[in-house]
Scaffold this motif. Structure first.
Motif, PDB file in Angstrom:
ATOM      1  N   THR A 135       0.834  -1.207   0.000  1.00 13.09           N
ATOM      2  CA  THR A 135       0.000   0.000   0.000  1.00 13.09           C
ATOM      3  C   THR A 135       0.866   1.253   0.000  1.00 13.09           C
ATOM      4  N   LEU A 136       1.952   1.228   0.770  1.00 14.77           N
ATOM      5  CA  LEU A 136       2.857   2.375   0.780  1.00 14.77           C
ATOM      6  C   LEU A 136       3.468   2.592  -0.599  1.00 14.77           C
ATOM      7  N   LYS A 137       3.794   1.498  -1.261  1.00 14.81           N
ATOM      8  CA  LYS A 137       4.364   1.622  -2.608  1.00 14.81           C
ATOM      9  C   LYS A 137       3.350   2.281  -3.549  1.00 14.81           C
ATOM     10  N   LYS A 138       2.128   1.824  -3.457  1.00 17.95           N
ATOM     11  CA  LYS A 138       1.047   2.392  -4.262  1.00 17.95           C
ATOM     12  C   LYS A 138       0.900   3.898  -3.982  1.00 17.95           C
ATOM     13  N   MET A 139       0.978   4.263  -2.738  1.00 17.01           N
ATOM     14  CA  MET A 139       0.853   5.681  -2.374  1.00 17.01           C
ATOM     15  C   MET A 139       2.023   6.482  -2.946  1.00 17.01           C
ATOM     16  N   ARG A 140       3.218   5.881  -2.919  1.00 17.54           N
ATOM     17  CA  ARG A 140       4.378   6.586  -3.474  1.00 17.54           C
ATOM     18  C   ARG A 140       4.251   6.745  -4.985  1.00 17.54           C
ATOM     19  N   GLU A 141       3.688   5.719  -5.645  1.00 17.47           N
ATOM     20  CA  GLU A 141       3.441   5.841  -7.084  1.00 17.47           C
ATOM     21  C   GLU A 141       2.485   6.993  -7.355  1.00 17.47           C
ATOM     22  N   ILE A 142       1.472   7.098  -6.538  1.00 22.09           N
ATOM     23  CA  ILE A 142       0.470   8.155  -6.726  1.00 22.09           C
ATOM     24  C   ILE A 142       1.086   9.530  -6.465  1.00 22.09           C
ATOM     25  N   ILE A 143       1.998   9.590  -5.501  1.00 21.42           N
ATOM     26  CA  ILE A 143       2.724  10.845  -5.276  1.00 21.42           C
ATOM     27  C   ILE A 143       3.534  11.210  -6.515  1.00 21.42           C
ATOM     28  N   GLY A 144       4.060  10.174  -7.173  1.00 22.38           N
ATOM     29  CA  GLY A 144       4.801  10.414  -8.404  1.00 22.38           C
ATOM     30  C   GLY A 144       6.288  10.152  -8.286  1.00 22.38           C
ATOM     31  N   TRP A 145       6.705   9.456  -7.234  1.00 21.79           N
ATOM     32  CA  TRP A 145       8.112   9.089  -7.143  1.00 21.79           C
ATOM     33  C   TRP A 145       8.385   7.926  -8.093  1.00 21.79           C
ATOM     34  N   PRO A 146       9.514   7.962  -8.799  1.00 16.92           N
ATOM     35  CA  PRO A 146       9.777   6.971  -9.850  1.00 16.92           C
ATOM     36  C   PRO A 146       9.621   5.534  -9.346  1.00 16.92           C
ATOM     37  N   ASN A 147       8.787   4.773 -10.040  1.00 15.32           N
ATOM     38  CA  ASN A 147       8.511   3.362  -9.711  1.00 15.32           C
ATOM     39  C   ASN A 147       7.989   3.165  -8.291  1.00 15.32           C
TER      40      ASN A 147
END
Lengths: 482, 482
Positions: free
Chosen positions: A116-128
């Motif tokens: 879920t944290l990874k998904k949130m980081r993707e949504i923030i826009g951090w690469p991959n």
């Protein structure tokens, strides 16, 4: 087990009534009244056990004298509503009764958190979606993590030698930002004086980048080290979004950490229509984002996300042998405990993960769009309505709508000290009557030189236009004779 | 609502099975296995919603691949067991879904917290139960509060000016104390180097007061200011109790703050038979006490108690206008939010209050006495048993029983490096097999120069002598060929 089912019966009845608009939001009593004991409900603890029948009565009465934060007319807090899937998730979490520090005793929850944290980081826009993060007990602690991690990144020696071994470090945040940045400054040993407050623009809401730069330069001239800027995405009272991109430019120029406090506004990232308000967030070094606010997840659910991997661990790890044995049979990089300032850590992820599964990303988007539409509806309805004055001009950026209700007795009066003093007392009086009658709840506060005004916020998925209409009419009904 | 009842059905089945000894404690899978997805169970989140049927499957599978911390044979953590009243309390808390920061939205819970904290202070022995306190998200944060409050008491200017404006402050804690004292030192800006570790006595468990005094004098000679001593009541691994009275004498002599970390051992205060182990605790300035450990309350439930009123508030308050309006219609001293470093704060009190009502003080006493009897049973059973070696001599003070299992292949061998190396690998191997077979769970770790040993702890109210017998036999069964 029979007992548990009887409690479930009490709880499901409570949930049903919560969504019923003919039920009151609260049945208000003063502290001394509850302390003296209501009929059959006594808060005192004793030596001897009580019967299970009495325990069931206690459960019923606890709910009876509480506040229905899921009621469609509860607008008092940034967190409101009662999502049934989220609630089921929280019940499951309580039943599993485990702890996030190791994969060993929370394998599924640890992985859910990671994904879920990874998904949130993707949504923030951090690469991959690269980076790190952790769920923490609320936005204030998430913000505190950001300051700790920033300090560790630039001055890792502070961990071992303390703040007296590093230069005088300065943090910047808007005068409208959440008070937790100042709390962090106090707690972490920076001192509140070293948390520099930034001025706002002509609408009195957003940070002025030029003011930030001037203050950075001033601090440097004094020999201090500008370490950290907090940009707020959705301020608590006004719901304003600081200009992240412009602040990011300055952070790059002066080599500072950029934190975005999106505790309240982070949810807008889920909406294709509204996420532009957080434009530039992908340049942040860390982000606070509370799904328990705008996304309707039950309390508590707050994430701190960090762009650079390894910092959370480096900053906080103490390698306790009894928890983080290196010779376990599984890949121990999944043990998250040494990233945290906590030891045991509550499972906050499951309800959020389950809601995400049940609603899809698209479901969160719809929820957020709907709340923002409702606030637009409210804004349009009161902006020219007699007896209402807006606190700042222009459409609200978030669901915050801030306004004064001006009773008829004050309407003709010119702006003078007496009017200000009397207006200052209006919102508290209406709020008190609202709570006594139990019909609705909305917050108020003064801000800077502005006297008490109402702050309406909408995150409750049960709210509809009729509830907004009700609120306006209720304020008029209660306030007309003041 | 139908969905919620179906989840309840899943949960009650889970609870029933948890107490059934023929059910496994866990069904172990490696991270990569769960990440790749088990049949029908996929952790990935997606754009589109899933069906409610799938959500129910997800709930079932989450429990299936998790760990049953309430199982009578789960001994892996200081928190274990599943109290049904506590569980019902937590379900009610989730349903109420509110926040502890103001009386306004949590009237009943705020009062319950206040009354329960007073009761706890009375049990500690502070006159009339006077003082202050708050429930925090775990013992590590509670310990952090103690350091913050101590600093505020002696150096209030640190709040505004930071750690660089005060002398070099030193904290003392035992080498066996919980790692959260060091974490606090790092986070709050003291630096880990300024957390001085104290030596232990000949049994390698308790702080030696003479060593503390020597280190205080040494610090003073260097020009540092000794600020704070943490005495542990129930260390994490050995379950040892530091001599609080002797440490209190030194704190008085040198004008230092005395904190007692009773996260694990605090529960023994409820037992007339065992509370003498914390003798002197009434002289502490602050106490950490986690009902979620020895008292069997569901996670999370940790209290920080402070003898002097006003310090928590003074230390942490920032007077946020939007939450803590001074012109509310009720007595706003009941608003607790400005005592905390958090803003929103989870309701941790209700389950504890409800359990106390249902069990009475006497029920907690019985639970604690029973757990200590079980550990005595374990100790007596293995202290002279072939293949078992105790890590320290003498009866355990708490429920911690620390021992090596020595497989037959190592029994004849003299104490040499090879034996140590091989013995070091025994506990991890047995633990791995235990988890693969899912029959029971117990922790292990090395400590100082001692190679990996098992740490047995008992806080689970479902455990009986038969479960202790099972554990011993299971260790022998799994370890005999190593």
């Amino acid at each position: 087990m029979q007992f548990l089912l009887e409690v479930v019966d009490i709880l499901t009845n409570y949930v049903r009534k919560t969504f019923d608009r003919s039920t009151k939001v609260l049945d208000f009593h003063h502290p001394h009244q509850l302390l003296e004991g209501m009929e059959g409900f006594n808060l005192e603890l004793s030596e001897q056990p009580e019967s299970l029948e009495q325990i069931l009565v206690d459960c019923r009465d606890t709910l009876k004298y509480g506040v229905r934060t899921g009621h469609p007319r509860f607008f008092n807090q940034l967190s409101s509503g009662l999502d049934i899937i989220g609630l089921a998730g929280e019940w499951l979490t309580s039943t599993a009764n485990t702890n996030m520090f190791t994969y060993e005793i929370a394998p599924v929850f640890v992985l859910m958190e990671q994904l879920t944290l990874k998904k949130m980081r993707e949504i923030i826009g951090w690469p991959n979606g690269e980076g790190d993060g952790i769920f923490s007990p609320g936005g204030a602690i998430s913000n505190m993590y950001s300051v700790m991690v920033a300090r560790y990144k630039y001055f890792p020696e502070a961990k071992t030698k303390g703040m007296s071994a590093v230069p005088r470090l300065v943090l910047f945040t808007s005068e409208h930002s959440h008070y937790s940045i100042k709390k962090s400054g106090a707690a972490l040993g920076f001192g509140v004086e070293n948390v520099i407050l930034l001025k706002s623009d002509e609408r009195c809401v957003k940070v002025i980048p030029a003011d930030l730069e001037a203050k950075i330069i001033e601090a440097k001239q004094k020999g201090y080290v500008p370490l950290f800027v907090n940009a707020t995405a959705g301020t608590t009272v006004y719901g304003a979004f600081d200009p992240i991109d412009e602040i990011a430019d300055l952070c790059e120029k002066y080599n500072m950490w950029l934190h975005v406090d999106g505790a309240w506004g982070g949810g807008l990232l889920m909406s294709r229509k509204h996420r532009h308000k957080l434009s530039g967030i992908e340049r942040a070094n860390s982000v606070t984002w509370n799904p328990h606010k705008m996304m309707g997840v039950p309390l508590q659910c707050s994430a701190i996300l960090v762009r650079e991997k390894g910092l959370l661990q480096g900053c906080n790890q103490m390698c306790a042998g009894y928890l983080f044995q290196p010779d376990k049979q599984y890949d121990v990089t999944y043990d998250t405990g040494d990233k945290a300032i906590q030891c045991g850590r509550h499972v906050d992820i499951f309800k959020f993960w389950l809601m995400w599964k049940a609603k899809g990303t698209i479901g969160f988007e719809q929820h957020i769009n709907k709340c923002l539409e409702l606030s637009e509806y409210l804004y349009n309805k009161i902006k020219d309505r007699e007896g209402f004055e807006m606190v700042f001009r222009g459409e609200p950026q978030h669901t915050n709508v801030c306004f004064w209700y001006v009773p008829p007795s004050l309407r003709g009066m010119p702006d003078c000290e007496e009017r200000r003093e009397r207006l200052h007392k209006v919102a508290p009086k209406i709020k008190a009557m609202m709570m006594e009658s139990g019909t609705t709840m909305v917050g108020y506060q003064p801000q800077g030189d502005k006297v008490n005004f109402f702050r309406m916020v909408i995150s409750n998925q049960a709210a509809t236009k009729s509830d907004i209409d009700f609120l306006i009419e209720e304020i008029e009904r209660l306030g007309q004779d003041l």
